[in-house]
Design a protein around this motif. Structure first.
Motif, PDB file in Angstrom:
ATOM      1  N   TYR A 259      -3.324   8.613   5.127  1.00  0.00           N
ATOM      2  CA  TYR A 259      -2.441   8.375   6.271  1.00  0.00           C
ATOM      3  C   TYR A 259      -2.127   6.885   6.413  1.00  0.00           C
ATOM      4  O   TYR A 259      -0.966   6.502   6.617  1.00  0.00           O
ATOM      5  CB  TYR A 259      -3.092   8.913   7.544  1.00  0.00           C
TER       6      TYR A 259
ATOM      7  N   GLU B 128      -7.748   9.972   6.221  1.00  0.00           N
ATOM      8  CA  GLU B 128      -7.425   8.757   6.972  1.00  0.00           C
ATOM      9  C   GLU B 128      -6.867   7.679   6.042  1.00  0.00           C
ATOM     10  O   GLU B 128      -5.925   6.969   6.394  1.00  0.00           O
ATOM     11  CB  GLU B 128      -8.667   8.248   7.712  1.00  0.00           C
ATOM     12  N   ASP B 129      -7.464   7.549   4.851  1.00  0.00           N
ATOM     13  CA  ASP B 129      -6.958   6.575   3.879  1.00  0.00           C
ATOM     14  C   ASP B 129      -5.531   6.913   3.456  1.00  0.00           C
ATOM     15  O   ASP B 129      -4.673   6.024   3.374  1.00  0.00           O
ATOM     16  CB  ASP B 129      -7.860   6.532   2.640  1.00  0.00           C
TER      17      ASP B 129
ATOM     18  N   GLN C 280     -12.257  13.964   5.603  1.00  0.00           N
ATOM     19  CA  GLN C 280     -11.642  13.269   6.732  1.00  0.00           C
ATOM     20  C   GLN C 280     -11.381  11.796   6.386  1.00  0.00           C
ATOM     21  O   GLN C 280     -10.313  11.254   6.697  1.00  0.00           O
ATOM     22  CB  GLN C 280     -12.536  13.363   7.964  1.00  0.00           C
ATOM     23  N   GLU C 281     -12.346  11.151   5.719  1.00  0.00           N
ATOM     24  CA  GLU C 281     -12.151   9.753   5.328  1.00  0.00           C
ATOM     25  C   GLU C 281     -10.978   9.621   4.360  1.00  0.00           C
ATOM     26  O   GLU C 281     -10.162   8.703   4.490  1.00  0.00           O
ATOM     27  CB  GLU C 281     -13.426   9.210   4.685  1.00  0.00           C
TER      28      GLU C 281
END
Length: 104
Positions: A67, A64-65, A60-61
């Motif tokens: 994105y 997010e990066d 998930q991290e």
């Protein structure tokens, strides 16, 4: 009175064996050794869950990066496109002014 010729001994034997097996199974499943096995299996599942949750958090991290970087790239491209449009417009104005001056 019940006639012994009509009694199906095979079915009765299978039923008795099932009852005996069920009783023995319940005893085996509720023994201390079985409880230790259940506890160890549950502990292994909890460890696996922790590992999966850590992996999911990492994924998930990273997503997010990715994105955020993609948004930054798009913003930079839009800014460059706007700058190119402004430069083209200015060049067109200069060309129009030059054309007017040469006609006059």
């Amino acid at each position: 009175m019940l006639k012994l010729k009509n009694v199906d001994w095979k079915k009765g034997g299978i039923f008795a064996a099932g009852v005996l097996f069920g009783t023995a199974g319940i005893k085996a499943l509720s023994s201390d050794d079985a409880k230790k096995l259940y506890t160890n299996c549950t502990a292994a599942v909890l460890r696996a869950k922790t590992c999966v949750m850590k992996t999911a958090a990492t994924i998930q991290e990273n997503a997010e990066d990715i994105y955020a970087e993609a948004q930054q790239i798009n913003e930079e491209r839009e800014a460059a496109a706007e700058a190119a449009m402004v430069a083209d417009a200015e060049a067109a104005e200069v060309a129009a002014e030059t054309a007017e001056e040469t006609e006059a």
